[in-house]
Design an enzyme around this catalytic site. Structure first.
Site, PDB file in Angstrom:
ATOM      1  N   CYS A  35     -67.236  46.198  73.324  1.00 44.06           N
ATOM      2  CA  CYS A  35     -66.901  47.615  73.324  1.00 44.06           C
ATOM      3  C   CYS A  35     -65.590  48.514  73.916  1.00 44.06           C
ATOM      4  CB  CYS A  35     -68.391  48.567  73.739  1.00 44.06           C
ATOM      5  SG  CYS A  35     -69.746  48.050  74.137  1.00 44.06           S
ATOM      6  N   LYS A  63     -62.290  46.482  73.277  1.00 45.12           N
ATOM      7  CA  LYS A  63     -62.318  46.942  71.881  1.00 45.12           C
ATOM      8  C   LYS A  63     -61.544  48.112  72.249  1.00 45.12           C
ATOM      9  CE  LYS A  63     -65.514  48.494  69.788  1.00 45.12           C
ATOM     10  NZ  LYS A  63     -67.192  48.292  69.475  1.00 45.12           N
ATOM     11  N   GLU A  70     -63.795  46.407  63.024  1.00 44.20           N
ATOM     12  CA  GLU A  70     -63.082  46.897  63.933  1.00 44.20           C
ATOM     13  C   GLU A  70     -62.035  46.183  63.842  1.00 44.20           C
ATOM     14  OE1 GLU A  70     -66.282  49.181  66.035  1.00 44.20           O
ATOM     15  OE2 GLU A  70     -66.443  47.294  66.974  1.00 44.20           O
ATOM     16  N   GLU A 110     -66.277  71.187  61.566  1.00 40.60           N
ATOM     17  CA  GLU A 110     -66.618  72.361  60.503  1.00 40.60           C
ATOM     18  C   GLU A 110     -67.639  72.337  59.307  1.00 40.60           C
ATOM     19  OE1 GLU A 110     -63.605  75.473  59.203  1.00 40.60           O
ATOM     20  OE2 GLU A 110     -62.216  73.853  59.557  1.00 40.60           O
ATOM     21  N   TYR A 151     -69.786  45.112  61.780  1.00 46.83           N
ATOM     22  CA  TYR A 151     -69.098  46.470  62.779  1.00 46.83           C
ATOM     23  C   TYR A 151     -67.711  45.901  63.763  1.00 46.83           C
ATOM     24  CZ  TYR A 151     -71.083  44.981  67.652  1.00 46.83           C
ATOM     25  OH  TYR A 151     -72.027  45.146  68.050  1.00 46.83           O
ATOM     26  N   CYS A 193     -70.385  44.389  77.513  1.00 41.07           N
ATOM     27  CA  CYS A 193     -69.916  45.275  76.212  1.00 41.07           C
ATOM     28  C   CYS A 193     -68.836  45.957  77.623  1.00 41.07           C
ATOM     29  CB  CYS A 193     -70.648  46.671  76.747  1.00 41.07           C
ATOM     30  SG  CYS A 193     -70.600  48.181  76.618  1.00 41.07           S
ATOM     31  N   HIS A 199     -63.177  76.564  63.529  1.00 42.10           N
ATOM     32  CA  HIS A 199     -62.066  76.502  62.880  1.00 42.10           C
ATOM     33  C   HIS A 199     -60.634  76.986  62.847  1.00 42.10           C
ATOM     34  CE1 HIS A 199     -59.903  76.628  57.967  1.00 42.10           C
ATOM     35  NE2 HIS A 199     -59.487  77.759  58.815  1.00 42.10           N
TER      36      HIS A 199
END
Length: 450
Positions: A50, A53, A184, A444, A180, A45, A439
């Site tokens: 991760c 990356k 990615e 939302e 993934y 990682c 908002h």
């Protein structure tokens, strides 16, 4: 629990996310702990996964951000990109985190042994230097390693490990795989100016994610100019005299590129660990078989993280390491709850999900109620981008309980992390409906689905 019969109360093999957490917490509980790491503290990682990356993804995003800025009134000149600056800054950050992890272990009194360790029995290990040590408990946390297809010329390809160290961004790159990592890096290389061809043995990308969301990513990726070739199995890679690589595959014409990257899955890192000598069983994929308490078929040997091939995610490995340490050395039996784990794909745009997909809910319950919001984020409208976000909520038809949330669009992982708390807590669609919208935001849309 500490005993003097052995050199250590706990010997951890592998200083990645799971191993570091287990070692640190066990030491805090009073155990005498050593951790062996043959490469660098931090694991996949931090060192080659991760963290670097995500930093490359931030860097790649500036390509779109700079172009969009002109629509927002910024007089952005034509910008040149220097890969070596991004690469070196990312590697420098990796060095910093590596140092921080090392310091954390040392501050907790964990002995770090910078060499390979191999199991020689239920309570014994041999280090690469020849030194033999004993431990009451051994924890295997060696992670996983990229899988490389066995085709002629495969040695000319790279994996995600090497992608962080390239001398330059290849002008043309072929990425094999559709998970993934493949998607990615397809986004990263495309944004940085490469022509990307992604090939896959089937026609399904991102298996396990909700179908509508992954279909949307495929549409957007193709619109951006990423080329997909499906039902394409590797037949061989030939290195040409000019250094280019010609890739032959089933069902498609050969393609010539400057680099080939394998992102065809990750295999548990158990080869040559000496597991046989202690009667530790592995499955057909090479993963260590463990029970709910992370214990292997040898009572004194445990395993956490990707080497068990349960859920290959960093936060899961960390929780398993924590649970192991608390159970064995903290007198606090703990088990990891694998239900409702959120996950994300940091593609362009990113996608994220938690809980059941629509098809999983239908298979399990026979029916479900689905709510969606398909919209153009406000920023994309002004930027002149046709890219649409898609949010999807899967609910129990009877109770209205939210079974799953799936989304693709800007900042989807950041939004989903908070929403995942609601799904894990078992809240209903009504609870979302009763919450007033914040908002204007993209998030939302989660409380406005009808």
């Amino acid at each position: 629990m500490p005993t003097t019969k052995y050199d250590y109360d706990l010997f951890v093999i592998g200083a990645g996310s799971g191993g570091v957490r287990a070692a640190r917490v066990s030491a805090a509980h009073g155990a005498r702990v050593a951790v062996a790491e043959e490469y660098r503290v931090g694991g996949t990682c931090v060192i080659r996964g991760c963290v670097p990356k995500k930093l490359l993804i931030y860097g790649a995003h500036f390509a779109e951000d700079l172009a969009d800025a002109r629509r927002f009134g910024w007089n952005v000149p034509e910008c040149d990109f220097d890969w070596t600056v991004l690469r070196d800054n990312v590697l420098e950050e990796v060095d910093r985190i590596n140092g921080a992890y090392t310091a954390t272990l040392e501050n907790h009194g964990v002995e770090i042994i910078a060499e390979r360790a191999v199991i020689t029995g239920p309570n014994s290990l041999k280090l690469a230097s020849g030194r033999e040590v004993t431990a009451k408990i051994i924890l295997v946390a060696t992670g996983a390693t990229p899988s490389v297809p066995d085709c002629p010329g495969h040695e000319h390809g790279i994996t995600s490990n090497e992608a962080f160290h390239l001398d330059a961004v290849p002008k043309r790159i072929l990425i094999a795989g559709a998970g993934y990592i493949a998607n990615e890096f397809a986004g990263i290389f495309h944004q940085l100016g490469a022509h990307v061809t992604l090939i896959n043995r089937t026609d399904v990308i991102l298996r396990g994610y909700d179908e509508s969301i992954r279909d949307r990513l495929l549409q957007i990726s193709m619109m951006k100019g990423i080329e997909f070739r499906f039902h394409a199995a590797f037949q061989g890679i030939k290195k040409e005299k000019n250094g280019c690589l010609t890739v032959s595959m089933s069902n498609h014409e050969p393609v010539t590129v400057d680099a080939v990257m394998f992102a065809t899955g990750r295999d548990p890192n158990t080869a040559g660990l000496g597991l046989d000598s202690a009667g530790v069983e592995i499955d057909e994929k090479g993963a260590i078989k463990v029970d709910a308490d992370n214990r292997s078929t040898c009572p004194s040997i445990y395993a956490v993280g990707d080497v068990t091939n349960r859920v290959q995610l960093t936060p899961v490995a960390i929780r398993e390491g924590q649970a192991f340490a608390d159970t064995i050395f903290g007198n606090k039996p703990t088990r990891v709850d694998y239900d409702c784990i959120p996950s994300a794909v940091f593609s362009h745009p990113p996608m994220a999900g938690v809980g059941m997909t629509e098809s999983q809910a239908k298979n399990k319950l026979g029916s479900c109620k689905v709510y969606t919001s398909d919209f153009r984020p406000m920023k994309n409208v002004l930027a002149g981008r046709n890219e649409r976000a898609l949010y999807k909520m899967v609910c129990d038809s009877e109770t209205g309980k939210v079974l799953g949330l799936h989304m693709i669009g800007p900042d989807a992982p950041e939004i989903l992390q908070a929403a995942a708390v609601a799904v894990k807590a078992g809240l209903t669609k009504d609870a979302f409906d009763q919450t007033v919208a914040l908002h204007p935001s993209m998030a939302e849309e989660l409380v406005l689905m009808r």
